[in-house]
Scaffold this motif. Structure first.
Motif, PDB file in Angstrom:
ATOM      1  N   HIS A 204       0.829  -1.110   0.003  1.00 48.30           N
ATOM      2  CA  HIS A 204       0.027   0.017   0.009  1.00 48.30           C
ATOM      3  C   HIS A 204       0.782   1.200  -0.087  1.00 48.30           C
ATOM      4  N   ILE A 205       1.815   1.290   0.805  1.00 46.15           N
ATOM      5  CA  ILE A 205       2.746   2.503   0.672  1.00 46.15           C
ATOM      6  C   ILE A 205       3.971   2.521  -0.263  1.00 46.15           C
ATOM      7  N   GLY A 206       3.958   1.257  -1.289  1.00 49.61           N
ATOM      8  CA  GLY A 206       4.985   1.351  -2.259  1.00 49.61           C
ATOM      9  C   GLY A 206       6.177   0.775  -1.721  1.00 49.61           C
ATOM     10  N   VAL A 207       6.472   0.288  -0.793  1.00 48.11           N
ATOM     11  CA  VAL A 207       7.689  -0.414  -0.323  1.00 48.11           C
ATOM     12  C   VAL A 207       7.860  -1.874  -1.056  1.00 48.11           C
ATOM     13  N   LEU A 208       6.756  -2.480  -1.495  1.00 45.25           N
ATOM     14  CA  LEU A 208       6.964  -3.880  -2.126  1.00 45.25           C
ATOM     15  C   LEU A 208       6.027  -3.735  -3.326  1.00 45.25           C
ATOM     16  N   SER A 209       6.492  -4.537  -4.232  1.00 45.41           N
ATOM     17  CA  SER A 209       5.730  -4.435  -5.624  1.00 45.41           C
ATOM     18  C   SER A 209       4.473  -5.030  -5.399  1.00 45.41           C
ATOM     19  N   GLN A 210       3.413  -4.424  -6.189  1.00 48.53           N
ATOM     20  CA  GLN A 210       2.105  -4.661  -6.270  1.00 48.53           C
ATOM     21  C   GLN A 210       1.926  -6.262  -6.824  1.00 48.53           C
ATOM     22  N   ASP A 211       3.029  -6.738  -7.495  1.00 45.56           N
ATOM     23  CA  ASP A 211       2.914  -8.050  -8.116  1.00 45.56           C
ATOM     24  C   ASP A 211       2.979  -9.152  -7.265  1.00 45.56           C
ATOM     25  N   ILE A 212       3.432  -8.935  -6.111  1.00 44.98           N
ATOM     26  CA  ILE A 212       3.563  -9.829  -5.027  1.00 44.98           C
ATOM     27  C   ILE A 212       2.407 -10.437  -4.398  1.00 44.98           C
ATOM     28  N   ASN A 213       2.022 -11.745  -4.536  1.00 46.64           N
ATOM     29  CA  ASN A 213       0.803 -12.192  -3.826  1.00 46.64           C
ATOM     30  C   ASN A 213       0.915 -12.343  -2.665  1.00 46.64           C
ATOM     31  N   SER A 214       0.048 -11.379  -1.860  1.00 48.53           N
ATOM     32  CA  SER A 214      -0.070 -11.413  -0.488  1.00 48.53           C
ATOM     33  C   SER A 214      -0.209 -12.614   0.226  1.00 48.53           C
ATOM     34  N   SER A 215      -1.360 -13.384  -0.020  1.00 50.48           N
ATOM     35  CA  SER A 215      -1.831 -14.626   0.461  1.00 50.48           C
ATOM     36  C   SER A 215      -0.660 -15.640   0.162  1.00 50.48           C
ATOM     37  N   SER A 216       0.395 -15.476  -0.632  1.00 52.07           N
ATOM     38  CA  SER A 216       1.425 -16.635  -0.709  1.00 52.07           C
ATOM     39  C   SER A 216       2.416 -16.336   0.059  1.00 52.07           C
ATOM     40  N   THR A 217       2.545 -15.228   0.801  1.00 49.29           N
ATOM     41  CA  THR A 217       4.084 -14.891   1.270  1.00 49.29           C
ATOM     42  C   THR A 217       3.883 -15.531   2.860  1.00 49.29           C
ATOM     43  N   ASN A 218       4.929 -15.538   3.522  1.00 45.98           N
ATOM     44  CA  ASN A 218       4.873 -16.103   4.922  1.00 45.98           C
ATOM     45  C   ASN A 218       6.168 -15.298   5.756  1.00 45.98           C
ATOM     46  N   PRO A 219       6.213 -15.473   7.012  1.00 37.60           N
ATOM     47  CA  PRO A 219       7.305 -14.526   7.672  1.00 37.60           C
ATOM     48  C   PRO A 219       8.606 -14.698   7.184  1.00 37.60           C
ATOM     49  N   ASN A 220       8.926 -15.889   6.631  1.00 36.03           N
ATOM     50  CA  ASN A 220      10.399 -15.930   6.049  1.00 36.03           C
ATOM     51  C   ASN A 220      10.556 -15.263   5.002  1.00 36.03           C
ATOM     52  N   PHE A 221       9.338 -14.732   4.315  1.00 34.52           N
ATOM     53  CA  PHE A 221       9.614 -13.841   3.126  1.00 34.52           C
ATOM     54  C   PHE A 221      10.573 -12.641   3.352  1.00 34.52           C
ATOM     55  N   PHE A 222      10.187 -12.266   4.703  1.00 36.94           N
ATOM     56  CA  PHE A 222      10.930 -10.877   5.082  1.00 36.94           C
ATOM     57  C   PHE A 222      12.202 -11.182   5.608  1.00 36.94           C
ATOM     58  N   ALA A 223      12.544 -12.700   5.948  1.00 38.68           N
ATOM     59  CA  ALA A 223      13.746 -12.911   6.348  1.00 38.68           C
ATOM     60  C   ALA A 223      14.689 -13.167   5.445  1.00 38.68           C
ATOM     61  N   ARG A 224      14.522 -13.373   4.225  1.00 36.09           N
ATOM     62  CA  ARG A 224      15.218 -13.697   3.234  1.00 36.09           C
ATOM     63  C   ARG A 224      15.418 -12.390   2.502  1.00 36.09           C
ATOM     64  N   PRO A 225      16.923 -12.020   2.411  1.00 36.66           N
ATOM     65  CA  PRO A 225      17.089 -10.501   1.725  1.00 36.66           C
ATOM     66  C   PRO A 225      17.122 -10.935   0.261  1.00 36.66           C
ATOM     67  N   PHE A 226      17.426 -12.013  -0.237  1.00 40.16           N
ATOM     68  CA  PHE A 226      17.289 -12.147  -1.652  1.00 40.16           C
ATOM     69  C   PHE A 226      16.060 -12.228  -2.297  1.00 40.16           C
ATOM     70  N   ASN A 227      15.005 -12.513  -1.612  1.00 39.65           N
ATOM     71  CA  ASN A 227      13.658 -12.319  -2.096  1.00 39.65           C
ATOM     72  C   ASN A 227      13.327 -10.801  -2.542  1.00 39.65           C
ATOM     73  N   ASN A 228      13.935  -9.916  -1.918  1.00 35.84           N
ATOM     74  CA  ASN A 228      13.520  -8.526  -2.334  1.00 35.84           C
ATOM     75  C   ASN A 228      14.432  -7.652  -1.782  1.00 35.84           C
ATOM     76  N   ASP A 229      14.577  -6.413  -2.541  1.00 34.96           N
ATOM     77  CA  ASP A 229      15.895  -5.468  -2.050  1.00 34.96           C
ATOM     78  C   ASP A 229      15.312  -4.450  -1.081  1.00 34.96           C
ATOM     79  N   THR A 230      14.314  -4.882  -0.283  1.00 32.59           N
ATOM     80  CA  THR A 230      13.655  -3.829   0.835  1.00 32.59           C
ATOM     81  C   THR A 230      14.400  -3.926   2.048  1.00 32.59           C
ATOM     82  N   PHE A 231      14.810  -4.769   2.656  1.00 30.09           N
ATOM     83  CA  PHE A 231      15.358  -5.143   3.918  1.00 30.09           C
ATOM     84  C   PHE A 231      16.826  -5.227   3.996  1.00 30.09           C
ATOM     85  N   GLU A 232      17.439  -4.871   5.020  1.00 27.31           N
ATOM     86  CA  GLU A 232      18.825  -4.974   5.253  1.00 27.31           C
ATOM     87  C   GLU A 232      19.238  -6.467   5.499  1.00 27.31           C
TER      88      GLU A 232
END
Length: 338
Positions: A204-232
């Motif tokens: 919603h705030i433009g940090v992640l791509s709109q193409d990402i399927n929210s229903s298919s993510t899990n907490p480990n999506f945010f723990a894997r930096p190679f999945n996105n270029d968003t987190f340190e």
């Protein structure tokens, strides 16, 4: 974080909360609004099964971190760090109630309750690579307040969650929605869970791509930096009490230890040891500088250096040698240089 065992055993929430807040001050000051909190509940069998079957990773819960003062001053919770999450447990000033949708929580109070119920859990915060812009911060504030006020999003049950997650890309199975999710099957879009709420918030705030399927993510999506270029890449451990074992001289009698509240604090402490030595050998020099090769030469000359890091999942300390320490110091200094 180091919480006295007796506080956990007595379920002394106010004392645990106060203890957490005192330890959070330095660590959380370096985080930005929108950092993500990840929790690994390693004790409960159902979460271990869920993690193995669906998450394929370490973490079982995700929430969005909000710095103190993020909300308007007129709101009671503006003076303390908050969590925005899809958890049914809303912790108020004097009781624990359950809500039907996403809500805000006092971070220290929520974690105090979590530690009592799941004493061997692991807590990690991953910061955003880029702080939110003023516009994104405004959008995040509005999105949270609007979502809470409208109350149009509900929680999944433990049975609905794996069904939604597993069938998110299987349209041919959605005819079962009427049976599993509720009337007319329209409930799929209204049901949320922790990682879906975090994903939707960032989209919603433009940090992640709109193409990402929210229903298919899990907490480990945010723990894997190679999945996105968003987190340190760096993980801020909230439960990694660290003991540095050092023998600075060849005399065994020089052996000693120093304990720290986190891994980063321990690594910085080791660097400070070298800086203290430089200051003692150059007492009249106001500004002392050094490079990584000089620091590593100092560490190599120390007869014995290692550390013990507390690992909640096994309720014990894991040892790490000098080379591991040097590699972690390199990563830490690179992050600080950025």
């Amino acid at each position: 974080m180091t919480i006295p065992k007796e506080m956990i055993e007595k379920k002394d929430v106010p004392s645990i909360e106060e203890c957490l807040e005192s330890q959070f001050k330095t660590m959380l000051s370096s985080l930005d609004n929108g950092a993500v909190l990840l929790i690994l509940n390693s004790m409960q069998i159902d979460t271990r099964v869920m993690r193995a079957a669906f998450s394929q990773g370490r973490f079982t819960h995700a929430a969005v971190f909000l710095k103190s003062g993020f909300l308007t001053p007129s709101q009671d919770w503006s003076s303390k760090p908050l969590l925005w999450q899809a958890s049914g447990e809303k912790i108020n000033d004097d009781l624990v109630t359950y809500t039907d949708g996403p809500d805000l929580h006092l971070m220290s109070r929520y974690l105090a309750h979590y530690m009592i119920n799941n004493p061997n859990s692991r807590f990690v915060v991953r910061n955003l690579k880029k702080p939110l812009t003023p516009s994104q911060g405004h959008d995040l504030r509005d999105y949270i307040c609007q979502t809470i006020q409208e109350s149009t999003v509900e929680f999944c049950t433990n049975f609905q969650l794996p069904y939604i997650w597993l069938t998110s890309n299987m349209q041919w199975l959605h005819w079962l929605d009427n049976i599993i999710l509720g009337p007319a099957g329209a409930k799929r879009s209204k049901l949320t869970f922790c990682s879906r709420l975090v994903t939707d918030t960032f989209k919603h705030i433009g940090v992640l791509s709109q193409d990402i399927n929210s229903s298919s993510t899990n907490p480990n999506f945010f723990a894997r930096p190679f999945n996105n270029d968003t987190f340190e890449d760096k993980e801020y451990e909230l439960d990694k009490h660290t003991i540095v074992l050092i023998q600075p001289e060849f005399r065994k009698a020089s052996r000693t230890f120093i304990d720290y509240e986190s891994v980063d604090a321990a690594l910085e402490g080791i660097c400070f040891m070298y800086e203290a030595k430089l200051k003692s050998t150059h007492p009249h020099q106001k500004n002392i500088t050094y490079d990584i090769s000089q620091l590593f030469k100092y560490l190599d000359d120390i007869p014995d250096l290692s550390c013990l890091i507390y690992t909640p999942s096994i309720n014990a300390y894991t040892p790490y040698n000098k080379e591991w320490i040097k590699n972690k110091i390199m990563v830490l200094l690179q992050k600080m240089a950025r």
